[in-house]
Design an enzyme around this catalytic site. Structure first.
Site, PDB file in Angstrom:
ATOM      1  N   LYS A  79       5.492   7.764   2.038  1.00 59.62           N
ATOM      2  CA  LYS A  79       5.052   6.920   3.138  1.00 59.62           C
ATOM      3  C   LYS A  79       4.427   7.775   4.230  1.00 59.62           C
ATOM      4  O   LYS A  79       4.890   8.894   4.509  1.00 59.62           O
ATOM      5  CB  LYS A  79       6.265   6.153   3.679  1.00 59.62           C
ATOM      6  CG  LYS A  79       5.947   5.147   4.782  1.00 59.62           C
ATOM      7  CD  LYS A  79       7.215   4.418   5.198  1.00 59.62           C
ATOM      8  CE  LYS A  79       6.942   3.367   6.266  1.00 59.62           C
ATOM      9  NZ  LYS A  79       8.178   2.628   6.628  1.00 59.62           N
ATOM     10  N   SER A 154       8.117  -2.184   6.518  1.00 59.27           N
ATOM     11  CA  SER A 154       6.872  -1.491   6.803  1.00 59.27           C
ATOM     12  C   SER A 154       6.411  -0.564   5.685  1.00 59.27           C
ATOM     13  O   SER A 154       5.297  -0.046   5.715  1.00 59.27           O
ATOM     14  CB  SER A 154       7.048  -0.671   8.090  1.00 59.27           C
ATOM     15  OG  SER A 154       8.041   0.341   7.922  1.00 59.27           O
ATOM     16  N   SER A 178      12.916  -1.978   6.020  1.00 55.31           N
ATOM     17  CA  SER A 178      11.573  -1.593   5.569  1.00 55.31           C
ATOM     18  C   SER A 178      11.495  -0.913   4.214  1.00 55.31           C
ATOM     19  O   SER A 178      10.392  -0.694   3.707  1.00 55.31           O
ATOM     20  CB  SER A 178      10.907  -0.707   6.628  1.00 55.31           C
ATOM     21  OG  SER A 178      10.606  -1.455   7.776  1.00 55.31           O
TER      22      SER A 178
END
Length: 456
Positions: A79, A154, A178
């Site tokens: 990420k 997210s 997330s």
């Protein structure tokens, strides 16, 4: 079988035996990324040259008898919150565009030491503040199951990369859900470890109190493999705890027979789409059929307490962004502007928020004195349309944040491990997630139960 269909565990066996090479495996993923990423937008940076160099080195080491373990030569994505030396880490923002760290985050370094191959950086909601990964700067990530749907957030890029077979494994971060939300909406396995189990050093923060780092993978076994590599005390992260790291694979196949599983219906089952409710009830029947004792419990908190505790995260985020906001307000997306523009609680309000978070932590953790695990839905519904600010849940309108994060947030506040595993599909073919939570540092038990359910 396509090389990109191999799980981490399956690829590891073939790599160690030299039945396939890391170069072959890496090129297969890079070709798939080149073909699919334009429509899915899971990656914001593809490090093809770095990946091929990592793969070549892994093949040489394995051929020389220096096999490091099940991640050696396996391609992964990180990420875009994890610092990577020499590779841009912008957190999905315009504010940090062009930021190139000088050293790896602790977790990125540990994965490199395990021999993993870095494919690139995956898309995230701006500064991780949202559940949709509809990013105004890097573009929306699309759910591979239906391209007009959100992948969750997210860590939506990481979840979508797994669903589309554009990485063997990925890392996400989890402040209010997330890791687990994208896993549920994309049909992946996502594990949020105990607070302090995995280092956050070198990970762009959202909340000092609630941030967690962990894997999103294809299977529970793969999640255990990645957790094994990244878990453990880190002197660069004050929140990590010098608790011994167990062998997460050793007891993975132990099943759930004899475990007492709590179902907190009041806190987690009040508002669910009908198809989600049916899937979760069937999952509970499966766990019972596998030998677990399934009982209703009270998780020890109320919804109003949860909303009050979440003010801690809002206040911390506003403090974290004070360097740039509001002086550079126009460089933020509209949704994050609204969050950061909200009124700060006064001293009493902030004290009340911290007390609420303490009450939730105490209530959830006390529940594990009477049960081994808690089982809930991961989200109230399946993936919504990209761009929807309000969604419908069982006939009621609510915010996207409420619909997708309300059932995951409690375990961030409590700081206990929780995993999402696939447990079926709705009538449109969209995945549904089952959430399993355990007591502090009981990741092995959570993984064991998730594996038992996964194998059915």
């Amino acid at each position: 079988m396509y090389l990109t269909d191999l799980t981490i565990a399956e690829a590891a066996v073939r790599l160690e035996r030299r039945e396939i090479s890391s170069a072959e495996l890496t090129n297969a993923y890079l070709e798939r990324i080149e073909r699919l990423n334009p429509s899915i937008n899971a990656y914001v940076t593809v490090t093809a040259e770095r990946a091929r160099a990592d793969a070549s080195r892994a093949d040489e080491e394995i051929a020389a008898g220096n096999y490091r373990g099940p991640l050696h030569g396996v391609p992964i994505g990180l990420k875009d919150l994890y610092d990577t030396a020499g590779i841009e880490t912008a957190g999905g923002s315009k504010i940090l565009k062009g930021r190139v760290p000088e050293k790896d985050s602790t977790v990125a370094r540990r994965l490199a030491e395990a021999g993993a191959v870095l494919l690139g950086k995956t898309n995230t909601h701006e500064f991780a503040w949202g559940v949709t990964t509809n990013n105004p700067h890097t573009g929306a990530t699309h759910n591979p199951w239906k391209l007009d749907r959100i992948p969750g957030g997210s860590s939506g890029g990481s979840g979508a990369a797994i669903a589309a077979r554009m990485a063997a494994g990925t890392l996400g971060s989890d402040t209010g859900g997330s890791i687990r939300i994208p896993s549920a909406l994309c049909g992946a396995v996502g594990l949020k470890p105990t607070f302090g189990r995995v280092s956050k050093a070198g990970v762009l923060p959202m909340s000092w109190q609630f941030d967690h780092a962990g894997p999103i993978c294809r299977t529970v076994e793969d999640a255990a493999i990645v957790l094994q590599a990244i878990a453990g005390y880190d002197p660069d992260d004050f929140a990590t705890v010098p608790v011994p790291v167990p062998d997460y694979l050793a007891g993975l196949e132990g099943g759930v027979r004899g475990l007492r599983i709590g179902v907190p219906r009041e806190q987690f089952f009040g508002l669910l789409d009908a198809e989600v409710r049916v899937a979760i009830e069937l999952a509970l029947e499966t766990l019972s059929g596998l030998g677990a004792e399934v009982v209703d419990v009270d998780a020890g908190f109320r919804r109003e307490t949860l909303l009050k505790a979440w003010l801690v995260c809002v206040a911390e985020s506003q403090a974290l962004h004070a360097e740039w906001f509001p002086s550079r307000k126009d460089e933020y997306g509209e949704d994050l502007q609204q969050t950061l523009s909200g009124p700060l609680p006064d001293a009493k309000g902030l004290a009340d928020a911290y007390r609420a978070s303490y009450d939730i932590k105490e209530g959830v953790r006390r529940t594990f004195e009477v049960v081994d695990l808690l089982v809930t839905p991961t989200t109230m519904r399946t993936a919504s349309l990209i761009g929807e600010e309000e969604v419908e849940v069982d006939g009621f309108k609510m915010s996207t944040g409420g619909a997708f994060a309300q059932l995951t947030m409690p375990f961030n506040i409590a700081g206990v491990p929780a995993i999402s595993v696939p447990c079926g599909f709705d009538g449109e073919g969209l995945p549904i997630g089952l959430q399993i939570a355990g007591g502090p540092f009981e990741e092995a038990k959570v993984l064991r139960a998730a594996r038992a359910f996964e194998m059915g």
